[in-house]
Scaffold this active site. Structure first.
Site, PDB file in Angstrom:
ATOM      1  N   THR A 106     -23.418   4.558  -2.994  1.00 24.66           N
ATOM      2  CA  THR A 106     -23.956   5.712  -2.287  1.00 24.66           C
ATOM      3  C   THR A 106     -23.377   5.701  -0.885  1.00 24.66           C
ATOM      4  O   THR A 106     -23.352   4.658  -0.229  1.00 24.66           O
ATOM      5  CB  THR A 106     -25.496   5.657  -2.213  1.00 24.66           C
ATOM      6  OG1 THR A 106     -25.910   4.431  -1.604  1.00 24.66           O
ATOM      7  CG2 THR A 106     -26.103   5.741  -3.616  1.00 24.66           C
TER       8      THR A 106
ATOM      9  N   SER B 218       6.482   7.753  -6.572  1.00 24.20           N
ATOM     10  CA  SER B 218       7.132   7.728  -5.266  1.00 24.20           C
ATOM     11  C   SER B 218       8.625   7.479  -5.428  1.00 24.20           C
ATOM     12  O   SER B 218       9.055   6.760  -6.333  1.00 24.20           O
ATOM     13  CB  SER B 218       6.517   6.622  -4.397  1.00 24.20           C
ATOM     14  OG  SER B 218       7.248   6.451  -3.202  1.00 24.20           O
ATOM     15  N   SER B 219       9.411   8.069  -4.537  1.00 17.23           N
ATOM     16  CA  SER B 219      10.851   7.837  -4.543  1.00 17.23           C
ATOM     17  C   SER B 219      11.227   6.609  -3.726  1.00 17.23           C
ATOM     18  O   SER B 219      12.378   6.176  -3.737  1.00 17.23           O
ATOM     19  CB  SER B 219      11.574   9.071  -3.971  1.00 17.23           C
ATOM     20  OG  SER B 219      11.139   9.321  -2.642  1.00 17.23           O
TER      21      SER B 219
ATOM     22  N   LYS C  34       4.729   2.967  -8.245  1.00 20.15           N
ATOM     23  CA  LYS C  34       3.531   3.619  -7.713  1.00 20.15           C
ATOM     24  C   LYS C  34       3.073   4.718  -8.669  1.00 20.15           C
ATOM     25  O   LYS C  34       3.873   5.507  -9.155  1.00 20.15           O
ATOM     26  CB  LYS C  34       3.828   4.210  -6.339  1.00 20.15           C
ATOM     27  CG  LYS C  34       2.602   4.694  -5.577  1.00 20.15           C
ATOM     28  CD  LYS C  34       3.007   5.012  -4.133  1.00 20.15           C
ATOM     29  CE  LYS C  34       1.790   5.355  -3.261  1.00 20.15           C
ATOM     30  NZ  LYS C  34       1.248   6.673  -3.581  1.00 20.15           N
TER      31      LYS C  34
END
Length: 311
Positions: free
Chosen positions: A24, A155-156, A161
């Protein structure tokens, strides 16, 4: 929406025994199961399926035969009923004649209702997608309790990733639908006297919202939810390490003593479980009984021994 709900229901069953910590305000709360978490998403969708059906029933009322302002001037007295009957036969949708054609010609309230329901769907879908992104964050430096299926290179520059691109797509659809609702609201309000001249932008906005939400639900179901897997060990590890686990011990140790255990666990880095054993506050058997999933995740009646105040 029904297909997406069913995928969440499947995952709820698949993850029924995966214990994890609830949260929470992004802080540790009390334990739950991953299945319980996913079941809420199914229920949220099921509720909105009913709301969409209710909104759909409102737009079955039509004003054909109203002519210029709703008085029906120059129309045959039976035209409205006749055209409604034929449209129903052609479309398969049971249309009804509005009881007041003058009101129906100027009031866009049914469209506002439908748009509002679509906004409700969008808001809840976006919230679910926010949760999926948080739960899958990491994989090492985030929560990492679930894995989303990889659908493209993330990702490049960072090999391996995986980004939560499908939930992000649905988030963006939700943003659009919320904006469309504002457009529909303003267009409905802008009507003057016996006619609303802004129904074209109302229709355009509603069609976009319906089409994109439909595509978003299908995409989320097929390319994301169906392929989600649980990191069971990670979820259990985070739960065991959480000091909020002491909440389950309140009925047995009392609030004051449980608070002391939690504070000591934070300072020392020790587990609540280990501290309770070290201090001989509960037996291992009783502690294990309290830590069972059926005790941690739902109301229960316990016969576990409660220590006396001076123990």
């Amino acid at each position: 929406m029904a297909n997406l709900r069913k995928e969440f229901e499947k995952k709820s069953g698949e993850f029924a025994e995966v214990l994890k910590i609830g949260r929470t305000q992004l802080q540790d709360a009390v334990p739950m199961t991953l299945g319980q978490e996913f079941s809420t998403y199914a229920v949220m969708l099921q509720e909105d399926e009913s709301r969409v059906a209710e909104a759909a029933s409102l737009i079955r009322e039509i004003n054909m035969g109203a002519t210029a302002i709703g008085t029906g001037i120059n129309a045959h007295p039976e035209y409205a009923a006749s055209v409604t009957r034929h449209l129903s036969e052609i479309s398969g949708v049971e249309f009804v004649v509005s009881p007041n054609l003058i009101e129906a010609t100027q009031d866009a309230g049914a469209f506002v209702q439908l748009s509002g329901v679509l906004k409700r769907v969008a808001v809840k879908l976006s919230k679910v997608c926010n949760d999926l992104r948080l739960l899958s964050s990491g994989p090492r430096a985030g929560l990492g309790e679930i894995n989303l299926p990889a659908v493209q290179a993330g990702s490049s520059i960072m090999p391996g990733k995986v980004n939560p691109v499908i939930p992000e797509v649905v988030n963006q659809i939700a943003f659009e639908v919320i904006g469309n609702d504002i457009t529909v609201t303003l267009a409905a309000e802008a009507g003057q006297l016996q006619l609303n001249a802004f129904e074209p932008i109302i229709a355009h906005s509603l069609f976009k919202s319906l089409a994109h939400l439909s595509a978003g639900c299908r995409t989320l179901a097929e390319r994301c939810v169906s392929g989600i897997t649980a990191n069971r060990e990670r979820a259990r590890q985070l739960m065991d390490a959480s000091t909020s686990l002491v909440t389950a011990l309140n009925p047995y140790l009392g609030y004051a003593r449980a608070s002391e255990i939690a504070k000591e666990a934070l300072v020392t880095g020790k587990r609540v479980y280990d501290l309770v054993l070290e201090k001989n506050l509960m037996s291992r058997a009783d502690l294990d009984a309290v830590m069972r999933p059926e005790v941690l995740t739902r109301p229960h009646f316990s016969t576990v021994h409660k220590p006396k105040a001076d123990q």
